[in-house]
Design an enzyme around this catalytic site. Structure first.
Site, mmCIF file in Angstrom:
data_model
loop_
_atom_site.group_PDB
_atom_site.id
_atom_site.type_symbol
_atom_site.label_atom_id
_atom_site.label_comp_id
_atom_site.label_asym_id
_atom_site.label_seq_id
_atom_site.Cartn_x
_atom_site.Cartn_y
_atom_site.Cartn_z
ATOM 1 N N SER A 124 0.847 -1.189 0.000
ATOM 2 C CA SER A 124 0.000 0.000 0.000
ATOM 3 C C SER A 124 0.881 1.237 0.000
ATOM 4 O O SER A 124 1.968 1.238 0.571
ATOM 5 C CB SER A 124 -0.913 0.008 1.230
ATOM 6 O OG SER A 124 -1.755 1.149 1.226
ATOM 7 N N LYS A 176 -3.879 -7.456 3.114
ATOM 8 C CA LYS A 176 -4.040 -6.356 2.155
ATOM 9 C C LYS A 176 -5.468 -6.311 1.613
ATOM 10 O O LYS A 176 -6.025 -5.232 1.380
ATOM 11 C CB LYS A 176 -3.051 -6.532 1.004
ATOM 12 C CG LYS A 176 -3.142 -5.453 -0.086
ATOM 13 C CD LYS A 176 -2.938 -4.052 0.468
ATOM 14 C CE LYS A 176 -2.627 -3.006 -0.581
ATOM 15 N NZ LYS A 176 -3.518 -2.935 -1.723
ATOM 16 N N HIS A 179 -7.518 -4.674 4.229
ATOM 17 C CA HIS A 179 -7.101 -3.271 4.197
ATOM 18 C C HIS A 179 -7.859 -2.513 3.112
ATOM 19 O O HIS A 179 -8.382 -1.417 3.330
ATOM 20 C CB HIS A 179 -5.585 -3.209 3.952
ATOM 21 C CG HIS A 179 -5.050 -1.880 3.504
ATOM 22 N ND1 HIS A 179 -5.189 -1.407 2.208
ATOM 23 C CD2 HIS A 179 -4.350 -0.926 4.161
ATOM 24 C CE1 HIS A 179 -4.612 -0.229 2.104
ATOM 25 N NE2 HIS A 179 -4.095 0.089 3.265
ATOM 26 N N ASN A 180 -7.947 -3.104 1.908
ATOM 27 C CA ASN A 180 -8.630 -2.426 0.809
ATOM 28 C C ASN A 180 -10.134 -2.353 1.029
ATOM 29 O O ASN A 180 -10.781 -1.384 0.623
ATOM 30 C CB ASN A 180 -8.323 -3.124 -0.514
ATOM 31 C CG ASN A 180 -6.969 -2.719 -1.063
ATOM 32 O OD1 ASN A 180 -6.065 -2.369 -0.310
ATOM 33 N ND2 ASN A 180 -6.807 -2.772 -2.368
ATOM 34 N N GLU A 183 -10.579 0.530 3.209
ATOM 35 C CA GLU A 183 -10.365 1.716 2.377
ATOM 36 C C GLU A 183 -11.640 2.090 1.618
ATOM 37 O O GLU A 183 -12.014 3.270 1.558
ATOM 38 C CB GLU A 183 -9.222 1.426 1.413
ATOM 39 C CG GLU A 183 -8.893 2.507 0.420
ATOM 40 C CD GLU A 183 -7.843 2.026 -0.563
ATOM 41 O OE1 GLU A 183 -8.150 1.915 -1.764
ATOM 42 O OE2 GLU A 183 -6.706 1.735 -0.117
#
Length: 303
Positions: A124, A176, A179-180, A183
Site C-alpha cells: 500500500s 491487504k 485493508h482495501n 479503504e
C-alpha cells in the site's frame, strides 16, 4: 550488494524499483514495454533494464529473488509459469501485486514442489510510496521471510516500521485484501458526507475550508482527508469528473470472505455496491423499478 529482479514497472512497480535502487539495492528490471524499463535504468544508477524475463533471471546471481508487480489473474499466472521454468531450486518468487490470497496459497504449494520459495506481499502507498515509503504486508515461511526482509526495509518508510511478517503464505494478501475493504468504506463515508455538505445550499458551505479544518485534531483526520482537501482547493463542483468509480477486485474478495465466514461487513459491502452503481450496473434495475411503479400507481416514467 543486495540484488533483486522486478517484473512489472507500472505506477507502483516503477517507483518501487526507484526506491529500492536509491536504498542501495541492485534491481534487474523488466517490463513488457521496453521503453519503461529503459527510462528507469537511465534515471537510476542501480537499475539494469532487461529485454526479457529470461534475461532478468540470467542477470541475477543465485539464489535469486524475483518480485512480480503485475495485475492479478491471467497475467500473473502466466508469469509464474514462465518463471518456474527459468528459475532453479533455491530461488524465490514474490507476488507483490493485489493477488487473491487463495491463489497465493496455491502458488506457494505449487512452487514448493519445484524447490522454489514464495512470498505474497500486499503493498500500500500508491503513487506516493517513492517519497513516503510503502506499507508492506508479507506472507511467507520464516526462512523465506528472512530473505526478503532487507528489501521490505528499503521499501518501508523506515527499517523499523511500515512492514510486517503477517504470517504464512497467503496471509500477506489476505491482510491487504481486508485493508482495501476498509479503504472502500472510508472513502465512501467521506464521499457521502461531503455530498451532504454540498447539497445544503442555504449555508453556502466552503467544502475546501471544511476539509482543511477537519485535517487538524479532528477524529476523522486521515491521509484520505488530506488528499480530499488538496483536490477541493482546485474546485468544489467537480463538474469535469465523470461519476464513475472503478473497483480493483479486492473489495469483491473482501465481501465474499465476509459471507463465507459469516462475519457481517455492511459498510465495506455497501461501499462496493455503490461502486457498482456508479459504473451503471444499477441502471437496468432502476428502469425496472420505474416501470413497476408506473404499473401499480400510474406514475410517470421519464423517457
Amino acid at each position: 550488494m543486495l540484488e533483486i529482479g522486478l517484473y512489472g514497472l507500472g505506477r507502483m512497480g516503477g517507483n518501487m524499483a526507484r526506491r529500492l535502487s536509491r536504498g542501495g539495492a541492485r534491481v534487474a528490471a523488466y517490463n513488457r514495454e521496453a521503453e519503461v524499463s529503459a527510462k528507469i535504468a537511465a534515471e537510476e544508477a542501480n537499475v539494469a533494464a532487461c529485454a526479457s524475463l529470461a534475461e532478468l533471471v540470467a542477470t541475477l546471481a543465485p539464489p535469486r529473488v524475483v518480485w512480480l508487480m503485475l495485475p492479478a489473474g491471467a497475467v500473473t499466472e502466466t508469469a509464474m509459469a514462465e518463471l518456474a521454468t527459468l528459475l532453479a531450486p533455491g530461488d524465490m518468487i514474490v507476488d507483490g501485486a493485489n493477488g487473491y490470497y487463495r491463489d497465493s496459497q496455491r502458488h506457494g504449494t505449487e512452487l514448493a514442489g519445484k524447490g522454489l520459495a514464495f512470498a505474497d506481499v500486499g503493498v500500500s502507498g500508491g503513487i506516493w510510496g517513492l517519497d513516503n515509503g510503502y506499507c508492506v504486508m508479507a506472507g511467507a515461511a520464516p526462512e523465506a521471510m528472512a530473505r526478503i526482509e532487507p528489501f521490505l526495509k528499503l521499501l518501508a518508510p523506515s527499517p523499523d516500521n511500515g512492514w510486517l511478517h503477517a504470517g504464512p503464505v497467503g496471509s500477506g494478501h489476505f491482510v491487504k485484501m481486508v485493508h482495501n475493504g476498509i479503504e472502500y468504506g472510508m472513502m465512501q463515508a467521506f464521499a457521502e458526507g461531503f455530498a451532504l455538505l454540498q447539497a445544503k445550499t442555504e449555508f453556502d458551505l466552503d467544502l475546501a475550508n471544511i476539509a482543511e479544518l477537519w485535517r487538524h485534531s479532528s477524529v476523522v483526520r486521515s491521509w484520505l482527508l488530506d488528499l480530499t482537501a488538496d483536490f477541493l482547493k482546485d474546485g468544489q463542483s467537480l463538474g469535469a469528473i465523470e461519476p464513475f468509480v472503478a473497483d480493483s477486485g479486492e473489495g469483491r474478495w473482501t465481501a465474499l470472505e465476509s459471507i463465507e465466514q459469516g462475519v457481517p461487513t455492511p459498510v465495506m459491502t455497501l461501499a462496493l455496491m455503490s461502486r457498482f452503481d456508479s459504473q451503471g450496473k444499477a441502471d437496468f434495475g432502476n428502469k425496472m423499478l420505474a416501470m413497476m411503479r408506473k404499473g401499480f400507481g400510474g406514475h410517470a416514467v421519464k423517457g
